[in-house]
Design a protein around this motif. Sequence first.
Motif, short mmCIF file in Angstrom:
data_model
loop_
_atom_site.label_atom_id
_atom_site.label_comp_id
_atom_site.label_asym_id
_atom_site.label_seq_id
_atom_site.Cartn_x
_atom_site.Cartn_y
_atom_site.Cartn_z
N ALA A 107 -1.87 14.22 10.62
CA ALA A 107 -2.78 13.73 9.59
C ALA A 107 -2.40 14.38 8.25
O ALA A 107 -1.96 15.54 8.22
CB ALA A 107 -4.20 14.06 9.97
N PRO A 108 -2.51 13.63 7.17
CA PRO A 108 -3.21 12.34 7.04
C PRO A 108 -2.33 11.12 7.29
O PRO A 108 -2.76 10.00 7.01
CB PRO A 108 -3.68 12.37 5.59
N SER A 109 -1.11 11.29 7.77
CA SER A 109 -0.26 10.13 8.02
C SER A 109 -0.89 9.23 9.09
O SER A 109 -1.35 9.71 10.12
CB SER A 109 1.12 10.57 8.50
N PRO A 110 -0.92 7.91 8.85
CA PRO A 110 -1.50 6.98 9.82
C PRO A 110 -0.47 6.39 10.78
O PRO A 110 -0.75 5.42 11.47
CB PRO A 110 -2.08 5.89 8.92
N ALA A 144 0.65 4.13 1.65
CA ALA A 144 1.01 4.74 2.93
C ALA A 144 2.19 4.02 3.56
O ALA A 144 3.13 4.64 4.03
CB ALA A 144 -0.19 4.73 3.88
N ASP A 182 0.70 1.22 11.88
CA ASP A 182 0.11 1.85 10.71
C ASP A 182 -1.38 1.57 10.77
O ASP A 182 -1.84 0.46 10.48
CB ASP A 182 0.72 1.27 9.43
N SER A 183 -2.17 2.57 11.20
CA SER A 183 -3.60 2.36 11.40
C SER A 183 -4.33 2.17 10.08
O SER A 183 -5.36 1.49 10.03
CB SER A 183 -4.21 3.54 12.17
N LYS A 184 -3.84 2.75 9.00
CA LYS A 184 -4.51 2.61 7.70
C LYS A 184 -4.44 1.18 7.21
O LYS A 184 -5.41 0.64 6.67
CB LYS A 184 -3.88 3.55 6.67
N LEU A 185 -3.29 0.54 7.40
CA LEU A 185 -3.12 -0.84 6.96
C LEU A 185 -3.41 -1.85 8.05
O LEU A 185 -3.33 -3.06 7.82
CB LEU A 185 -1.68 -1.05 6.45
N ASP A 186 -3.73 -1.35 9.26
CA ASP A 186 -4.00 -2.22 10.41
C ASP A 186 -2.82 -3.17 10.65
O ASP A 186 -2.99 -4.36 10.85
CB ASP A 186 -5.29 -3.02 10.21
N GLY A 241 0.82 -1.20 0.00
CA GLY A 241 0.00 0.00 0.00
C GLY A 241 0.85 1.25 0.00
O GLY A 241 1.98 1.25 0.49
#
Length: 233
Positions: free
Chosen positions: A110-113, A27, A127-131, A25
Motif C-alpha cells: 500500500a498505497p499501490s493498488p 495510479a 488495478d483495484s483503484k481503477l477497477d 489515472g
Amino acid sequence: MKSVFRAVLPLCVTLAVMEGVAPTGQAFAQAGQQAAAMSVPAGAPASTSAEVEAAPLSSADREWLQKIEQVLNRSNTFQARIQQLDANGRRTTGTVWMKRPGQMRLAYDAPSPLLLVATDGKVVFRDSKLDQTTVIPIERTPLSLLLRAHVSLSDGVTVTDFQHAQGLVQVTLARTSAPGDGTLTLVFHEKPLALRSWSVVDAQGRQTQVTLFDVHEGADLPASLFVAPAEPQ
C-alpha cells in the motif's frame, strides 16, 4: 539460494500496460511506466530476428552457466520481499510468491493498488483503484521462460553477454525468437552463488532494476495465493 524466479516476479508488473487497455489515472499511469519494461500488446506480432548475437563463451563461462541453471532449479517455491527502481527513479516495494511451474503472485505494498497473478497459462493484472483487470497469455511474457518446470539458459534463450569479475557473475539473456523485446540481466554473488539483483531493458531502452531480500525457499504455499482476480466480461 536465490533464484531467477525471485528476480522475474517484480518485472511482471511490466505487464500493466497490456492489450487494449489505455492507461487512465495517475495510479495506472505509474503502473504503466513500471510495466513498460517487458509488455507485449495483444495483437502485436512477436519480435522476430535471425540476428540475435550470442556472446562468445569460454569453457569456464559455460561451466558457470551450468551452475546457475542448477541454482535456478533447486527449489520450486519461494517467497521474497522486493524493492523495485523504475526508469523514472521511483521506488516500489512488495512481496512475491512463486510455485513452479507456471504460478506466481506479485502484490505491491500500500498505497499501490496493483496485483499480478500468473496461473493456468495466463497473466492477470488487477488495478483495484481503477477497477480494471487485464489478461494476457503467459507465453507473451518473460514468465514463459522463467516459470517452466525446468529452467534453461539455452532452450529458447540466448546468452547475449556474460561477465565474471570481482566476485560477481553477470549474465544477460534474450528470447531467441524475439530478441527485440528486450533483455534481462541477472547478477549473482559468486560465493555462495546467489542472485543479487536483476535489471531489464525494454525495446525502448528503458531500464528497471530490482533488489531481492528476505527470501524463503521451499515454502508450502497455499493454492489460494494463485487464484486469479476476476477477469473482464
